[in-house]
Write a protein that holds these residues in place. Structure first.
Motif, mmCIF file in Angstrom:
data_model
loop_
_atom_site.group_PDB
_atom_site.id
_atom_site.type_symbol
_atom_site.label_atom_id
_atom_site.label_comp_id
_atom_site.label_asym_id
_atom_site.label_seq_id
_atom_site.Cartn_x
_atom_site.Cartn_y
_atom_site.Cartn_z
ATOM 1 N N LEU A 98 -5.992 -3.572 11.477
ATOM 2 C CA LEU A 98 -5.785 -4.003 10.089
ATOM 3 C C LEU A 98 -6.937 -3.541 9.194
ATOM 4 N N ILE A 99 -8.122 -3.481 9.757
ATOM 5 C CA ILE A 99 -9.279 -3.015 8.977
ATOM 6 C C ILE A 99 -9.055 -1.569 8.545
ATOM 7 N N THR A 100 -8.664 -0.731 9.474
ATOM 8 C CA THR A 100 -8.431 0.682 9.133
ATOM 9 C C THR A 100 -7.143 0.864 8.341
ATOM 10 N N ASP A 101 -6.144 0.017 8.548
ATOM 11 C CA ASP A 101 -4.905 0.093 7.763
ATOM 12 C C ASP A 101 -5.179 -0.078 6.270
ATOM 13 N N PHE A 102 -6.194 -0.852 5.948
ATOM 14 C CA PHE A 102 -6.579 -1.055 4.547
ATOM 15 C C PHE A 102 -7.581 -0.008 4.080
ATOM 16 N N GLY A 103 -7.918 0.936 4.963
ATOM 17 C CA GLY A 103 -8.779 2.051 4.579
ATOM 18 C C GLY A 103 -10.253 1.851 4.802
ATOM 19 N N TYR A 104 -10.618 0.939 5.691
ATOM 20 C CA TYR A 104 -12.026 0.656 5.956
ATOM 21 C C TYR A 104 -12.381 1.015 7.388
ATOM 22 N N ASN A 105 -13.665 1.186 7.634
ATOM 23 C CA ASN A 105 -14.146 1.533 8.973
ATOM 24 C C ASN A 105 -14.522 0.276 9.735
ATOM 25 N N LEU A 107 0.803 -1.213 0.000
ATOM 26 C CA LEU A 107 0.000 0.000 0.000
ATOM 27 C C LEU A 107 0.838 1.266 0.000
ATOM 28 N N GLU A 108 2.080 1.162 0.449
ATOM 29 C CA GLU A 108 2.965 2.325 0.535
ATOM 30 C C GLU A 108 3.949 2.419 -0.626
#
Length: 158
Positions: free
Chosen positions: A150-157, A65-66
């Motif tokens: 991990l959920i927020t690391d992938f951009g989700y709430n 992702l980076e």
């Protein structure tokens, strides 16, 4: 790289190993278990030599992702109207992928017309948030708690 809500990824893995790929070692193991909660726990926690713990699978993808040389696309932005999203969001994603790859296209809509989700052998449902209907409230809460950031690391709430 296409990212997807980790809970939806887990849902897809569950469905894939239980119902689709009967040659995978993990599929044989999952199908030998009758109790859904036991299958769920096995898929999440992994099994030595057969299946990596699910959070470890997710963590292995975070570095992508980076990366500057990687174009990140959200699955939810690619499903279009068949998956409950506006067509213009899908077209924007198709154009962004074409631009990133340096592919000259006449129009994103011309490419869109050639993509048929019904041609996919592994697509359970082209909808967003379908995992909410697949998992019980207890299973969804377990995933939220155990996947954590991990959920927020992938951009989700959460």
């Amino acid at each position: 790289v296409t990212v997807r809500d980790p809970r939806a990824v887990f849902c897809s893995l569950f469905n894939y190993l239980e119902s689709m790929d009967h040659t995978h070692l993990a599929s044989r193991l999952i199908r030998s278990i009758e109790c859904r909660s036991d299958k769920f726990q096995l898929l999440f926690n992994g099994y030595p030599g057969v299946l990596q713990p699910f959070n470890e699978i997710l963590e292995d993808y975070l570095c992508w992702l980076e990366e500057e040389a990687v174009h990140v696309v959200r699955f939810e932005d690619t499903v279009g109207p068949i998956g409950g999203r506006p067509a213009d969001i899908r077209l924007t994603q198709i154009q962004s992928i074409s631009d990133f790859l340096g592919v000259v296209t006449s129009t994103a809509s011309a490419i869109d017309k050639k993509i048929d989700p019904n041609d996919s052998s592994t697509l359970r449902a082209p909808s967003i948030d379908g995992w909410k209907d697949f998992f019980s409230n207890e299973e969804a809460e377990f995933l939220d708690n155990r996947m954590g950031s991990l959920i927020t690391d992938f951009g989700y709430n959460r």
